[in-house]
Enzyme design. Structure first.
Site, mmCIF file in Angstrom:
data_model
loop_
_atom_site.group_PDB
_atom_site.id
_atom_site.type_symbol
_atom_site.label_atom_id
_atom_site.label_comp_id
_atom_site.label_asym_id
_atom_site.label_seq_id
_atom_site.Cartn_x
_atom_site.Cartn_y
_atom_site.Cartn_z
ATOM 1 N N ALA A 65 -5.410 0.452 -2.743
ATOM 2 C CA ALA A 65 -5.208 1.897 -2.814
ATOM 3 C C ALA A 65 -4.407 2.240 -4.064
ATOM 4 O O ALA A 65 -3.782 1.379 -4.681
ATOM 5 C CB ALA A 65 -4.478 2.388 -1.569
ATOM 6 N N GLY A 111 -7.023 -1.639 0.850
ATOM 7 C CA GLY A 111 -8.075 -0.708 1.248
ATOM 8 C C GLY A 111 -9.457 -1.160 0.835
ATOM 9 O O GLY A 111 -10.454 -0.788 1.459
ATOM 10 N N GLU A 114 -10.574 -3.502 3.473
ATOM 11 C CA GLU A 114 -10.867 -2.673 4.645
ATOM 12 C C GLU A 114 -12.205 -1.954 4.489
ATOM 13 O O GLU A 114 -12.970 -1.824 5.451
ATOM 14 C CB GLU A 114 -9.740 -1.667 4.865
ATOM 15 C CG GLU A 114 -8.449 -2.330 5.321
ATOM 16 C CD GLU A 114 -7.304 -1.344 5.431
ATOM 17 O OE1 GLU A 114 -6.884 -1.067 6.563
ATOM 18 O OE2 GLU A 114 -6.838 -0.853 4.371
ATOM 19 N N GLU A 134 -0.624 -5.567 2.051
ATOM 20 C CA GLU A 134 0.237 -4.413 2.325
ATOM 21 C C GLU A 134 1.652 -4.809 2.735
ATOM 22 O O GLU A 134 2.615 -4.065 2.468
ATOM 23 C CB GLU A 134 -0.379 -3.541 3.423
ATOM 24 C CG GLU A 134 -1.623 -2.779 3.019
ATOM 25 C CD GLU A 134 -2.908 -3.563 3.229
ATOM 26 O OE1 GLU A 134 -3.994 -2.962 3.152
ATOM 27 O OE2 GLU A 134 -2.830 -4.797 3.476
#
Length: 256
Positions: A65, A111, A114, A134
């Protein structure tokens, strides 16, 4: 049409490329908004039979991200960010009635990992790397990473990767069952398209029913066996099933 994505529709396959190579294709608000829009296109446009998501360049699929957007968020803002992403993009991709495949061409971190996991399956280049780092930011995944990583590779391996923040390479991802195939970088899109070309010849209603039934395995609110029975019955009322069964009985190639 899009500022952070490029799209190409050919032979019923929509190729979506996240196009921020200078930022290693990191997910920011604009990318999330545009992924939501293009996912809606997949749902609603009849000329799209399946889709590929990949990243621009050879370094990154999506390298996480855009952390700069996190700095001003409080607890409520962080929760809203994760909820919006899950509802508008990641869950929508997972529940798409048409196959969406990740062609992972490099780093798939945070992300990005993901996003790849939300797709129906993944094919990667031999240079790809996966991870959920993260924890190094004092966070955990917010777009479904704790759930889908555990579903795909098992609790022990998932917790290890989540707690350490370590990356795994393409061959380890294949060994763990995170990806279906590892191919050279220059063969990645052709390999992905070749599989979707086969899928696109199958009955669309049966494809949708299969996706719905398989997804039910991971939804505790649903009885997957009952859904399978129901979808099986519905297929008997379709012209696709009649055509396929008649062609099989007569030893002819189906027109589907």
């Amino acid at each position: 049409m899009y500022s952070t994505l490029t799209t190409d529709l050919s032979a019923g396959i929509l190729t979506i490329t996240i196009n921020r190579p200078d930022k290693l294709n990191a997910l920011n608000k604009a990318v999330i908004e545009e992924l939501a829009l293009v996912t809606e296109e997949i749902y609603t446009q009849n000329d799209i039979k399946s889709a590929i998501i990949t990243g621009s360049g050879q370094k990154a699929f999506v390298a996480g991200a855009d952390i700069s957007e996190f700095l001003a968020l409080d607890a409520a803002g962080g929760k809203a960010l994760a909820q919006k992403g899950q509802d508008k993009v990641f869950t929508k991709i997972e529940q798409s009635p048409k196959p969406i495949v990740a062609a992972v061409n490099g780093f798939a971190l945070g992300g990005g990992c993901e996003l790849a996991m939300a797709c129906h399956f993944r094919i990667c280049s031999d240079t790809a790397k996966f991870g959920q780092p993260e924890v190094n930011l004092g966070l955990l995944p917010g777009y479904g990473g704790t759930q889908r990583l555990t579903q795909l590779i098992g609790k022990g391996r998932a917790i290890e990767l989540l707690l350490t923040g370590n990356m795994i390479d393409a061959n380890t991802a294949l060994q763990y069952g995170l990806v279906n195939y590892v191919v050279p970088q220059d063969e990645l899109l052709n390999k992905t398209r070749s599989i979707l070309e086969i899928i696109n010849t199958k009955a669309p209603l049966a494809i949708t029913a299969i996706i719905k039934s398989v997804n039910a395995v991971f939804d505790e609110t649903k009885n997957g066996f009952a859904i399978e029975v129901d979808e099986f019955g519905k297929c008997f009322g379709t012209a696709d099933m009649k055509e396929g069964a008649t062609a099989f009985f007569r030893k002819k190639k189906s027109k589907l």
